[in-house]
Design a protein around this motif. Structure first.
Motif, mmCIF file in Angstrom:
data_model
loop_
_atom_site.group_PDB
_atom_site.id
_atom_site.type_symbol
_atom_site.label_atom_id
_atom_site.label_comp_id
_atom_site.label_asym_id
_atom_site.label_seq_id
_atom_site.Cartn_x
_atom_site.Cartn_y
_atom_site.Cartn_z
ATOM 1 N N VAL A 1 1.135 -1.348 0.166
ATOM 2 C CA VAL A 1 0.057 0.049 -0.125
ATOM 3 C C VAL A 1 0.830 1.266 -0.095
ATOM 4 N N VAL A 2 0.228 1.865 -0.811
ATOM 5 C CA VAL A 2 0.824 3.487 -1.274
ATOM 6 C C VAL A 2 0.909 4.485 0.245
ATOM 7 N N ASN A 3 2.317 4.731 1.264
ATOM 8 C CA ASN A 3 2.257 5.442 2.487
ATOM 9 C C ASN A 3 1.955 6.588 2.170
ATOM 10 N N PHE A 4 1.135 7.733 1.709
ATOM 11 C CA PHE A 4 0.427 9.105 1.356
ATOM 12 C C PHE A 4 1.671 9.798 2.586
ATOM 13 N N GLU A 5 1.866 8.980 3.921
ATOM 14 C CA GLU A 5 2.916 10.309 5.008
ATOM 15 C C GLU A 5 4.116 9.558 4.903
ATOM 16 N N SER A 6 4.420 8.758 4.299
ATOM 17 C CA SER A 6 5.466 8.817 4.495
ATOM 18 C C SER A 6 6.198 9.247 2.355
ATOM 19 N N GLY A 7 5.331 8.832 1.966
ATOM 20 C CA GLY A 7 5.651 8.977 -0.284
ATOM 21 C C GLY A 7 6.335 7.888 0.084
ATOM 22 N N SER A 8 5.732 6.682 0.538
ATOM 23 C CA SER A 8 6.090 5.175 -0.920
ATOM 24 C C SER A 8 7.563 6.327 -1.299
ATOM 25 N N SER A 9 8.707 6.189 -1.358
ATOM 26 C CA SER A 9 9.597 6.468 -2.587
ATOM 27 C C SER A 9 9.634 5.600 -3.339
ATOM 28 N N LYS A 10 10.153 5.376 -3.870
ATOM 29 C CA LYS A 10 10.461 4.381 -4.928
ATOM 30 C C LYS A 10 12.215 4.997 -5.503
ATOM 31 N N ASP A 11 13.281 4.648 -6.056
ATOM 32 C CA ASP A 11 14.011 4.722 -7.029
ATOM 33 C C ASP A 11 14.059 3.917 -7.901
ATOM 34 N N TYR A 12 14.674 4.209 -8.909
ATOM 35 C CA TYR A 12 14.829 4.684 -10.375
ATOM 36 C C TYR A 12 16.245 4.250 -11.330
ATOM 37 N N SER A 13 16.756 3.665 -11.179
ATOM 38 C CA SER A 13 18.587 3.477 -12.247
ATOM 39 C C SER A 13 18.238 3.356 -13.433
ATOM 40 N N ILE A 14 19.325 2.964 -14.398
ATOM 41 C CA ILE A 14 19.540 2.795 -15.447
ATOM 42 C C ILE A 14 19.323 1.383 -15.110
ATOM 43 N N ASP A 15 19.698 0.971 -14.736
ATOM 44 C CA ASP A 15 19.343 -1.087 -14.246
ATOM 45 C C ASP A 15 18.055 -1.360 -14.678
ATOM 46 N N SER A 16 17.003 -0.187 -14.485
ATOM 47 C CA SER A 16 15.910 -0.332 -14.370
ATOM 48 C C SER A 16 15.158 -0.018 -15.387
ATOM 49 N N ALA A 17 15.447 0.343 -16.360
ATOM 50 C CA ALA A 17 15.218 0.982 -17.202
ATOM 51 C C ALA A 17 15.561 0.078 -18.542
ATOM 52 N N ASP A 18 14.243 0.044 -19.966
ATOM 53 C CA ASP A 18 14.015 -0.167 -21.222
ATOM 54 C C ASP A 18 14.360 0.093 -21.508
ATOM 55 N N LEU A 19 15.558 -0.383 -22.447
ATOM 56 C CA LEU A 19 16.131 0.927 -23.493
ATOM 57 C C LEU A 19 15.364 1.052 -24.816
ATOM 58 N N ILE A 20 14.615 2.166 -25.110
ATOM 59 C CA ILE A 20 14.089 1.766 -26.891
ATOM 60 C C ILE A 20 15.051 2.507 -27.531
ATOM 61 N N ALA A 21 14.921 2.297 -29.324
ATOM 62 C CA ALA A 21 15.995 2.559 -30.365
ATOM 63 C C ALA A 21 14.797 3.547 -31.219
ATOM 64 N N GLY A 22 15.108 4.371 -31.227
ATOM 65 C CA GLY A 22 14.732 5.615 -32.391
ATOM 66 C C GLY A 22 13.314 6.857 -31.409
ATOM 67 N N ASN A 23 13.171 7.532 -32.553
ATOM 68 C CA ASN A 23 13.086 8.788 -31.944
ATOM 69 C C ASN A 23 11.245 9.201 -31.745
ATOM 70 N N ARG A 24 10.563 8.368 -32.901
ATOM 71 C CA ARG A 24 9.504 8.511 -32.377
ATOM 72 C C ARG A 24 8.925 7.512 -31.254
ATOM 73 N N ASP A 25 9.799 6.133 -31.285
ATOM 74 C CA ASP A 25 9.677 5.171 -29.761
ATOM 75 C C ASP A 25 9.719 6.543 -28.748
ATOM 76 N N CYS A 26 10.474 7.692 -28.587
ATOM 77 C CA CYS A 26 11.368 8.028 -27.870
ATOM 78 C C CYS A 26 10.298 9.552 -27.385
#
Length: 196
Positions: free
Chosen positions: A130-155
């Motif tokens: 459950v998202v905790n709105f009092e703490s903000g339920s922060s979620k960290d992202y990095s390049i390791d958790s990203a999907d790579l998309i090629a091409g300007n249209r997809d970008c």
């Protein structure tokens, strides 16, 4: 030196029709010295971009017995390749009240349903939390958790030859935080992204 800008993205949860003037996809530009990172952020319900999630009308008995079905949605962030190497955080907040026991977003409709609100859950982890709105339920992202998309249209016309795509699955459903009464239920939530 890094800058720490943040962006607010409004989401409204309701049981009635959406405001047609809201923009589903919000562009942001972040200055992370010495680069400028461009990103788009939006929410999708069943693959359709939106800023409003409309839940089905249900009986008060189903809400009290917690037998209603939560509606899934996705928060997407797409950034240019310059975002590589710069982690960021996604955090939740609301301008309304939150029930501290259930983390329910309390109903903001005057004379609406008593003690009926919404609960937001992060479905991208197991078990869902459950998202905790009092703490903000922060979620960290990095390049390791990203999907790579090629091409300007997809970008999404962000420029460059490729971009990084993050997506997190959530759900929102009804919840009671006291003796419930029937009526309209509305609440708002905000996603904040902070780049480090």
């Amino acid at each position: 030196m890094n800058y720490f800008p943040f962006f607010l993205f409004l989401m409204v949860f309701s049981v009635y029709s959406a405001d047609s003037l809201q923009t589903p996809e919000i562009p942001i530009e972040v200055e992370i010295s010495p680069y400028s990172v461009e990103c788009n952020i939006w929410m999708e319900v069943n693959g359709v971009k939106t800023t409003v999630i409309i839940l089905d009308t249900v009986s008060l008995q189903d809400i009290q017995q917690a037998t209603t079905t939560a509606k899934p949605f996705t928060v997407r962030i797409v950034c240019t390749e310059l975002s590589e190497g710069y982690p960021f955080h996604l955090r939740w907040s609301t301008t309304g009240e939150v029930d501290s026991t259930t983390q329910a977003l309390k109903n903001t409709t005057f004379s609406g349903a008593n003690n009926v609100g919404f609960v937001v859950s992060d479905q991208s982890i197991s078990p869902a939390s459950v998202v905790n709105f009092e703490s903000g339920s922060s979620k960290d992202y990095s390049i390791d958790s990203a999907d790579l998309i090629a091409g300007n249209r997809d970008c999404y016309d962000l420029g460059g030859t490729y971009c990084n795509n993050w997506a997190t699955e959530y759900s929102v459903g009804y919840i009671t935080y006291g003796t419930a009464g029937a009526g309209i239920v509305t609440a708002d939530a905000t996603v904040i992204t902070n780049f480090d």
